[in-house]
Design a protein around this motif. Sequence first.
Motif, PDB file in Angstrom:
ATOM      1  N   LEU A 127       0.808  -1.218   0.000  1.00 39.70           N
ATOM      2  CA  LEU A 127       0.000   0.000   0.000  1.00 39.70           C
ATOM      3  C   LEU A 127       0.845   1.274   0.000  1.00 39.70           C
ATOM      4  O   LEU A 127       0.552   2.224  -0.737  1.00 39.70           O
ATOM      5  CB  LEU A 127      -0.935  -0.005   1.210  1.00 39.70           C
ATOM      6  CG  LEU A 127      -1.934   1.148   1.281  1.00 39.70           C
ATOM      7  CD1 LEU A 127      -2.843   1.153   0.050  1.00 39.70           C
ATOM      8  CD2 LEU A 127      -2.760   1.056   2.551  1.00 39.70           C
ATOM      9  N   ALA A 128       1.885   1.305   0.803  1.00 41.82           N
ATOM     10  CA  ALA A 128       2.695   2.529   0.880  1.00 41.82           C
ATOM     11  C   ALA A 128       3.305   2.876  -0.475  1.00 41.82           C
ATOM     12  O   ALA A 128       3.379   4.056  -0.845  1.00 41.82           O
ATOM     13  CB  ALA A 128       3.790   2.359   1.935  1.00 41.82           C
ATOM     14  N   GLN A 129       3.715   1.853  -1.213  1.00 40.39           N
ATOM     15  CA  GLN A 129       4.346   2.096  -2.508  1.00 40.39           C
ATOM     16  C   GLN A 129       3.312   2.396  -3.600  1.00 40.39           C
ATOM     17  O   GLN A 129       3.617   3.082  -4.581  1.00 40.39           O
ATOM     18  CB  GLN A 129       5.182   0.880  -2.932  1.00 40.39           C
ATOM     19  CG  GLN A 129       6.427   0.633  -2.083  1.00 40.39           C
ATOM     20  CD  GLN A 129       6.101   0.064  -0.712  1.00 40.39           C
ATOM     21  OE1 GLN A 129       5.140  -0.691  -0.584  1.00 40.39           O
ATOM     22  NE2 GLN A 129       6.877   0.449   0.291  1.00 40.39           N
ATOM     23  N   ARG A 130       2.074   1.924  -3.431  1.00 34.72           N
ATOM     24  CA  ARG A 130       1.076   2.053  -4.491  1.00 34.72           C
ATOM     25  C   ARG A 130      -0.022   3.061  -4.173  1.00 34.72           C
ATOM     26  O   ARG A 130      -1.012   3.161  -4.901  1.00 34.72           O
ATOM     27  CB  ARG A 130       0.451   0.679  -4.766  1.00 34.72           C
ATOM     28  CG  ARG A 130       1.465  -0.355  -5.269  1.00 34.72           C
ATOM     29  CD  ARG A 130       0.794  -1.702  -5.493  1.00 34.72           C
ATOM     30  NE  ARG A 130      -0.287  -1.634  -6.471  1.00 34.72           N
ATOM     31  CZ  ARG A 130      -1.118  -2.645  -6.733  1.00 34.72           C
ATOM     32  NH1 ARG A 130      -0.996  -3.795  -6.086  1.00 34.72           N
ATOM     33  NH2 ARG A 130      -2.080  -2.507  -7.637  1.00 34.72           N
ATOM     34  N   ALA A 131       0.146   3.813  -3.102  1.00 38.23           N
ATOM     35  CA  ALA A 131      -0.888   4.768  -2.704  1.00 38.23           C
ATOM     36  C   ALA A 131      -1.175   5.793  -3.795  1.00 38.23           C
ATOM     37  O   ALA A 131      -2.290   6.309  -3.897  1.00 38.23           O
ATOM     38  CB  ALA A 131      -0.480   5.476  -1.412  1.00 38.23           C
ATOM     39  N   THR A 132      -0.191   6.085  -4.637  1.00 36.16           N
ATOM     40  CA  THR A 132      -0.381   7.074  -5.699  1.00 36.16           C
ATOM     41  C   THR A 132      -1.381   6.605  -6.752  1.00 36.16           C
ATOM     42  O   THR A 132      -1.846   7.400  -7.576  1.00 36.16           O
ATOM     43  CB  THR A 132       0.957   7.398  -6.381  1.00 36.16           C
ATOM     44  OG1 THR A 132       1.573   6.178  -6.828  1.00 36.16           O
ATOM     45  CG2 THR A 132       1.892   8.112  -5.406  1.00 36.16           C
ATOM     46  N   GLU A 133      -1.731   5.326  -6.737  1.00 33.50           N
ATOM     47  CA  GLU A 133      -2.733   4.819  -7.668  1.00 33.50           C
ATOM     48  C   GLU A 133      -4.147   5.249  -7.276  1.00 33.50           C
ATOM     49  O   GLU A 133      -5.089   5.090  -8.047  1.00 33.50           O
ATOM     50  CB  GLU A 133      -2.665   3.285  -7.731  1.00 33.50           C
ATOM     51  CG  GLU A 133      -1.331   2.767  -8.264  1.00 33.50           C
ATOM     52  CD  GLU A 133      -1.256   1.252  -8.247  1.00 33.50           C
ATOM     53  OE1 GLU A 133      -2.339   0.613  -8.209  1.00 33.50           O
ATOM     54  OE2 GLU A 133      -0.133   0.702  -8.259  1.00 33.50           O
ATOM     55  N   LEU A 134      -4.288   5.775  -6.062  1.00 36.53           N
ATOM     56  CA  LEU A 134      -5.586   6.226  -5.570  1.00 36.53           C
ATOM     57  C   LEU A 134      -5.729   7.728  -5.751  1.00 36.53           C
ATOM     58  O   LEU A 134      -4.748   8.463  -5.867  1.00 36.53           O
ATOM     59  CB  LEU A 134      -5.743   5.859  -4.086  1.00 36.53           C
ATOM     60  CG  LEU A 134      -5.656   4.372  -3.755  1.00 36.53           C
ATOM     61  CD1 LEU A 134      -5.619   4.171  -2.247  1.00 36.53           C
ATOM     62  CD2 LEU A 134      -6.839   3.618  -4.366  1.00 36.53           C
ATOM     63  N   ASP A 135      -6.967   8.198  -5.752  1.00 37.59           N
ATOM     64  CA  ASP A 135      -7.282   9.620  -5.902  1.00 37.59           C
ATOM     65  C   ASP A 135      -7.435  10.237  -4.512  1.00 37.59           C
ATOM     66  O   ASP A 135      -8.405   9.940  -3.798  1.00 37.59           O
ATOM     67  CB  ASP A 135      -8.568   9.770  -6.705  1.00 37.59           C
ATOM     68  CG  ASP A 135      -8.924  11.226  -6.978  1.00 37.59           C
ATOM     69  OD1 ASP A 135      -8.253  12.124  -6.418  1.00 37.59           O
ATOM     70  OD2 ASP A 135      -9.879  11.468  -7.741  1.00 37.59           O
ATOM     71  N   ALA A 136      -6.484  11.075  -4.116  1.00 40.96           N
ATOM     72  CA  ALA A 136      -6.493  11.664  -2.776  1.00 40.96           C
ATOM     73  C   ALA A 136      -7.641  12.644  -2.563  1.00 40.96           C
ATOM     74  O   ALA A 136      -7.938  13.013  -1.427  1.00 40.96           O
ATOM     75  CB  ALA A 136      -5.163  12.366  -2.490  1.00 40.96           C
ATOM     76  N   SER A 137      -8.311  13.062  -3.607  1.00 38.13           N
ATOM     77  CA  SER A 137      -9.421  14.002  -3.469  1.00 38.13           C
ATOM     78  C   SER A 137     -10.744  13.301  -3.191  1.00 38.13           C
ATOM     79  O   SER A 137     -11.745  13.960  -2.899  1.00 38.13           O
ATOM     80  CB  SER A 137      -9.552  14.855  -4.732  1.00 38.13           C
ATOM     81  OG  SER A 137      -9.967  14.073  -5.843  1.00 38.13           O
ATOM     82  N   LEU A 178      -2.326   5.605   4.837  1.00 38.03           N
ATOM     83  CA  LEU A 178      -2.881   6.517   3.833  1.00 38.03           C
ATOM     84  C   LEU A 178      -2.894   7.956   4.345  1.00 38.03           C
ATOM     85  O   LEU A 178      -2.645   8.897   3.580  1.00 38.03           O
ATOM     86  CB  LEU A 178      -4.292   6.071   3.447  1.00 38.03           C
ATOM     87  CG  LEU A 178      -4.351   4.798   2.591  1.00 38.03           C
ATOM     88  CD1 LEU A 178      -5.784   4.308   2.450  1.00 38.03           C
ATOM     89  CD2 LEU A 178      -3.732   5.048   1.211  1.00 38.03           C
ATOM     90  N   ARG A 179      -3.181   8.153   5.614  1.00 38.21           N
ATOM     91  CA  ARG A 179      -3.144   9.509   6.163  1.00 38.21           C
ATOM     92  C   ARG A 179      -1.728  10.085   6.104  1.00 38.21           C
ATOM     93  O   ARG A 179      -1.524  11.254   5.798  1.00 38.21           O
ATOM     94  CB  ARG A 179      -3.672   9.530   7.590  1.00 38.21           C
ATOM     95  CG  ARG A 179      -5.182   9.389   7.656  1.00 38.21           C
ATOM     96  CD  ARG A 179      -5.713   9.642   9.054  1.00 38.21           C
ATOM     97  NE  ARG A 179      -7.160   9.634   9.025  1.00 38.21           N
ATOM     98  CZ  ARG A 179      -7.913  10.656   8.665  1.00 38.21           C
ATOM     99  NH1 ARG A 179      -7.342  11.784   8.300  1.00 38.21           N
ATOM    100  NH2 ARG A 179      -9.231  10.580   8.667  1.00 38.21           N
ATOM    101  N   LYS A 180      -0.752   9.259   6.404  1.00 38.12           N
ATOM    102  CA  LYS A 180       0.638   9.708   6.308  1.00 38.12           C
ATOM    103  C   LYS A 180       1.006  10.049   4.872  1.00 38.12           C
ATOM    104  O   LYS A 180       1.883  10.894   4.635  1.00 38.12           O
ATOM    105  CB  LYS A 180       1.576   8.627   6.844  1.00 38.12           C
ATOM    106  CG  LYS A 180       1.522   8.447   8.355  1.00 38.12           C
ATOM    107  CD  LYS A 180       2.503   7.389   8.814  1.00 38.12           C
ATOM    108  CE  LYS A 180       2.479   7.240  10.337  1.00 38.12           C
ATOM    109  NZ  LYS A 180       3.418   6.175  10.800  1.00 38.12           N
ATOM    110  N   ALA A 181       0.331   9.412   3.929  1.00 34.08           N
ATOM    111  CA  ALA A 181       0.593   9.676   2.507  1.00 34.08           C
ATOM    112  C   ALA A 181      -0.199  10.864   1.987  1.00 34.08           C
ATOM    113  O   ALA A 181      -0.142  11.162   0.791  1.00 34.08           O
ATOM    114  CB  ALA A 181       0.274   8.424   1.688  1.00 34.08           C
ATOM    115  N   GLY A 182      -0.965  11.515   2.874  1.00 33.74           N
ATOM    116  CA  GLY A 182      -1.667  12.727   2.474  1.00 33.74           C
ATOM    117  C   GLY A 182      -3.132  12.556   2.153  1.00 33.74           C
ATOM    118  O   GLY A 182      -3.764  13.485   1.644  1.00 33.74           O
ATOM    119  N   PHE A 183      -3.700  11.399   2.453  1.00 30.11           N
ATOM    120  CA  PHE A 183      -5.120  11.163   2.211  1.00 30.11           C
ATOM    121  C   PHE A 183      -5.907  11.604   3.441  1.00 30.11           C
ATOM    122  O   PHE A 183      -5.765  11.032   4.527  1.00 30.11           O
ATOM    123  CB  PHE A 183      -5.384   9.687   1.915  1.00 30.11           C
ATOM    124  CG  PHE A 183      -4.880   9.231   0.570  1.00 30.11           C
ATOM    125  CD1 PHE A 183      -5.749   9.047  -0.490  1.00 30.11           C
ATOM    126  CD2 PHE A 183      -3.521   9.009   0.362  1.00 30.11           C
ATOM    127  CE1 PHE A 183      -5.288   8.634  -1.733  1.00 30.11           C
ATOM    128  CE2 PHE A 183      -3.039   8.592  -0.873  1.00 30.11           C
ATOM    129  CZ  PHE A 183      -3.926   8.417  -1.930  1.00 30.11           C
TER     130      PHE A 183
END
Length: 361
Positions: A301-311, A331-336
Amino acid sequence: MIFRQLFDPTSSTYTYVLGDSISGEALIIDPVFENERRDIALLRELGLRLVASLDTHVHADHVTGAWLLKQACGSQILQAEQAGAANVDRALRHGDRVTFGQRFVEVRATPGHTSGCLSYVLDDQSKAFTGDSLLIRGCGRTDFQQGSPSQLYRSVREQLLSLPASCLLYPGHDYRGLTVTSVEEERRFNPRLGGDINEADFAGYMNHLGLPHPKLMDIAVPANLRCGQPQAQDLTPDEMTWAPLTCNFSGIWEIQANALYERLAASDGASIQIVDVREAPEFSDVLGHLRGARLLPLSELAQRATELDASRPVVAVCRSGARSAQATVLLRKAGFGLVANLSGGMLRWRAEGLPVEAGGQ
């Protein structure tokens, strides 16, 4: 009785929850504004109903959570009459009792740190909550908010150190990680107020501390004179409004299975991203998976979080809700910002008889 000691690392403030296990009624002492969600989650998980918030004084280093808790729980705000704060439901005086179920705390006026300091003594005198009047091997400063060394000396000696030797004392703060002391210990070892120290000794000590004023004093004191009511709506902690969520005591936002099903079935359900964080074989096992779920194993998940839409909102799912809770943290740490955990995971979803899909992604 149910008793919990909570800690705010930013201000080194202790918050105390006292609950009557028979009636479920509870008090909270010295709540902190930023910890409202945490405190409500604990009360909910312990099955307690908050009847009142009590502050030991008008704090200069943090804003009270009393007003927020009243909005959320319907609890009363109790504070010293001497403080003269707005929004108080009951102004307290020396000798008053505050009941919660079959238990109560006795109010003792202990001015000196500020002119409106109160301490709270449990009905059986096994515990006392001393605010800043008496700290562990110390005491609060006396150089602002109408403080007085002579008043504080008499307050501590007459109202606190006169309690039974075995009475446990719980302070408003501690900056070294200490959690509790006793009347006997402070009588013997408190370097400012114990032993043979007299009022003149104490005043001489306190008048030469030379401490800087608290950094948040200009913000905290005016806010606390409103019992923590924000001046503007944007000062209230942000709420997760995209779904009916609750925040548990661990700080994890959760959505219940039926609530998620209803939201997915609604017209706006397409905006929610369902992320299943189990391993691939589990995704197609007997539990199945949610329709439209995307498989992103927790290990990736940490490496692939960019595949998700943070908005867009994200709901993390796993078998029981444990791995997906950790996924929300990542995900929260990744900016979601719009992230929630499916409470109970697929086990709860299936137990509720909700539809699933099996096999494939």
